[in-house]
Scaffold this active site. Structure first.
Site, short mmCIF file in Angstrom:
data_model
loop_
_atom_site.label_atom_id
_atom_site.label_comp_id
_atom_site.label_asym_id
_atom_site.label_seq_id
_atom_site.Cartn_x
_atom_site.Cartn_y
_atom_site.Cartn_z
N SER A 1 -50.69 -28.80 -45.08
CA SER A 1 -50.70 -29.33 -43.71
C SER A 1 -50.57 -28.26 -42.63
O SER A 1 -50.83 -28.54 -41.47
CB SER A 1 -49.60 -30.38 -43.53
N LYS B 1 -43.82 -28.21 -39.82
CA LYS B 1 -44.77 -28.56 -38.76
C LYS B 1 -44.56 -27.66 -37.55
O LYS B 1 -43.57 -26.95 -37.44
CB LYS B 1 -44.59 -30.02 -38.31
#
Length: 178
Positions: A35, A81
């Site tokens: 991700s 993230k």
């Protein structure tokens, strides 16, 4: 006997110092998944500092670990993230771009296709970041690659494990993170 007691005291002190550092100051984490490509790869080893979230020093662009959010699989913890918005910021995703406070972000670090950053859940594609929260996105915005604030909304700062500051493996990519 005195020497054994001396060794025991020193070992206990060393263990307590180690626990203090890992709990409150810094730790090592391993990137799990794709991700954050192209910035981070699966298996990268990072040093995470834990002081910034505790004192509210997170800012846009920081890479953070998140320990919990609704629906997080236990084998995927923590996730990593990039902070896109901090409390008070107005976030909007439209036309394949991310806007913060009305200005399109220049995101040269992301991995996207021709469609850009897509909405995932419309209720999380236009919102104001509440007090004590952040809005996070993965750098790999290809469809289905990043479960992030577009999916689960803002993240409480108390759920942020730390800020990634240094990659030490693989050796050919050693350095600070931006």
């Amino acid at each position: 006997m005195r020497e054994v007691l001396d060794w025991t005291v020193h070992i206990v002190i060393a263990v307590l110092i180690g626990l203090f550092i890992v709990t409150f100051v810094a730790q090592i984490t391993i990137v799990n998944g794709s991700s954050m490509e192209t910035t981070l790869q699966d298996g990268d080893r990072l040093i995470i500092e834990k002081i910034s979230p505790r004192f509210g020093w997170l800012k846009r662009g920081d890479i953070v670990t998140i320990n919990d959010y609704p629906g997080l699989d236990s084998e995927r913890k923590p996730i990593i993230k990039r902070v896109i918005g901090v409390e008070g910021d107005r976030i909007e995703i439209r036309g394949g771009k991310v806007y913060v406070n009305g200005e399109a972000l220049d995101e040269d670090y992301i991995n996207v296709d021709a469609q850009g950053t897509l909405e995932v859940n419309v209720k999380f594609s236009e919102l104001s970041v509440p007090k004590g929260h952040i809005y996070v996105l993965g750098d790999n915005r290809l469809p289905g690659q990043s479960k992030d604030s577009r999916t689960f909304g803002t993240v409480e700062i108390k759920d942020v494990g730390g800020k990634a500051i240094f990659r030490f493996f693989p050796f050919n990519k050693i350095g600070t993170l931006k």
